[in-house]
Motif scaffolding. Structure first.
Motif, short mmCIF file in Angstrom:
data_model
loop_
_atom_site.label_atom_id
_atom_site.label_comp_id
_atom_site.label_asym_id
_atom_site.label_seq_id
_atom_site.Cartn_x
_atom_site.Cartn_y
_atom_site.Cartn_z
N ARG A 19 0.85 -1.19 0.00
CA ARG A 19 0.00 0.00 0.00
C ARG A 19 0.89 1.24 0.00
N ILE A 20 0.72 2.06 -1.04
CA ILE A 20 1.54 3.24 -1.22
C ILE A 20 0.76 4.49 -0.84
N PHE A 21 1.39 5.34 -0.06
CA PHE A 21 0.80 6.61 0.37
C PHE A 21 1.19 7.70 -0.61
N ASP A 22 0.21 8.48 -1.07
CA ASP A 22 0.48 9.56 -2.01
C ASP A 22 -0.48 10.72 -1.71
N VAL A 23 -0.23 11.83 -2.34
CA VAL A 23 -1.09 13.00 -2.21
C VAL A 23 -1.63 13.35 -3.59
N ASN A 24 -2.96 13.50 -3.72
CA ASN A 24 -3.55 13.77 -5.03
C ASN A 24 -3.46 15.25 -5.39
N ASP A 25 -4.06 15.62 -6.50
CA ASP A 25 -3.96 17.00 -7.00
C ASP A 25 -4.62 18.01 -6.07
N ASN A 26 -5.54 17.55 -5.22
CA ASN A 26 -6.19 18.45 -4.27
C ASN A 26 -5.45 18.56 -2.94
N GLY A 27 -4.34 17.86 -2.82
CA GLY A 27 -3.55 17.92 -1.59
C GLY A 27 -4.02 16.97 -0.51
N TYR A 28 -4.85 15.98 -0.86
CA TYR A 28 -5.37 15.05 0.13
C TYR A 28 -4.63 13.71 0.04
N SER A 29 -4.57 13.01 1.16
CA SER A 29 -3.83 11.75 1.25
C SER A 29 -4.62 10.60 0.64
N VAL A 30 -3.93 9.71 -0.06
CA VAL A 30 -4.54 8.54 -0.67
C VAL A 30 -3.64 7.34 -0.45
N PHE A 31 -4.22 6.25 0.04
CA PHE A 31 -3.54 4.96 0.13
C PHE A 31 -4.03 4.08 -1.01
N LYS A 32 -3.10 3.45 -1.74
CA LYS A 32 -3.47 2.64 -2.88
C LYS A 32 -2.56 1.42 -2.96
N PRO A 33 -3.13 0.20 -3.11
CA PRO A 33 -2.28 -0.99 -3.27
C PRO A 33 -1.75 -1.09 -4.69
#
Length: 288
Positions: free
Chosen positions: A84-98
């Protein structure tokens, strides 16, 4: 494939090779965001590939009058490992995605055994100490993690009321470990269950399970990235989760659906998230 050499009828050594496939879980494939805090979301990945593991093991087994003991070592190489990779989307919010990050090499030593103290009490235990090394690439970023950790489990099976009722008390502990983006702290849990055979010739079973008693199971994860920092704390319910299962050879599929519905009513999960980044001010979230 395996090869066994017997020193006697109670002791032997075994060398084995196996190829294992681990498919993604349903929630890992679900492409929709959750309905929680918009600042922090988990989203599945419908394009995930299954993990493929080549496992090589060698171990020694010794049986004695009231139980057995096994000690062994292993090497496991896993391709398309799911992380599961943690990233920040274009709106500046956190997203966890496998994602299928890359590969993992794991080396370890495991011990397990069981002992029958008497006709009504049996204890089984296991211990696993290992080193894992994960390497991969995602979205033009290189990831690497090397970790030493351990896990142990202890279970007691108790037969009561002239073998009419059987209980099990289990304790499970996972040591701290490093992940591709951060660190997982230790976690633990205590489970208790009761089961009873029903109908003629014991063709049915009723089981009741209590999880996380008398304390909460806790797992903590720290995640670091170039755009932010996340601290996720998960712990079990203060009131133990209760599950009931009824099964018979003829109607178990229907009752399994009913049991799944019962579980969803009793499961209580609590999550705390502390999130900071340049794109947003500090926030604290608690879901019950």
């Amino acid at each position: 494939a395996f090869l066994t050499y017997e020193f006697s009828d109670k002791s032997s050594i075994q060398v084995s090779y196996s190829k294992r496939l681990r498919r993604p879980r349903f929630w890992d494939l679900n492409p929709f965001y959750g309905l929680g805090d918009s600042r922090f979301n988990f989203i599945g990945n419908p394009f995930l590939e299954p993990e493929l593991t080549d496992s090589y093991e060698i171990g020694f087994l010794n049986e004695f009058k009231k139980g057995n003991f096994y000690i062994g070592t292993y090497y496991r190489h896993t391709e398309d490992v799911i992380e599961r990779i943690f990233d920040v989307n274009d709106n500046g919010y956190s997203v966890f995605k496998p994602v299928n990050l890359g590969f993992t090499n794991a080396y370890g030593i495991e011990l397990n055994g069981s002992i029958d103290y008497n006709k009504w009490l049996k204890t089984t235990g296991s211990f696993n100490f290992f080193q894992s090394e994960t390497e991969g690439n995602y979205s033009n970023q290189n990831f690497y993690a090397k970790s030493y950790s351990w896990r142990t489990r202890l279970s007691n099976n108790i037969k009561m009321l002239n073998n009419k009722l059987e209980g099990q008390l289990s304790f499970d502990y996972r040591g701290p470990s490093e992940s591709a983006q951060g660190k997982n702290l230790s976690s633990y849990g205590l489970d208790f269950s009761l089961s009873k055979d029903v109908f003629k010739n014991k063709k049915g079973t009723i089981a009741r399970q209590h999880r996380n008693v008398p304390f909460r199971s806790i797992s903590t994860t720290f995640v670091h990235s170039s755009t932010g920092y996340s601290h996720v704390l998960k712990f079990g319910p203060a009131i133990p989760a209760l599950f009931t299962r009824i099964s018979t050879p003829s109607i178990s599929p229907l009752l399994a659906l009913a049991a799944a519905s019962t579980e969803s009513q009793f499961v209580i999960s609590t999550t705390c998230l502390l999130y900071t980044s340049d794109a947003a001010d500090d926030s604290l979230r608690v879901d019950l």
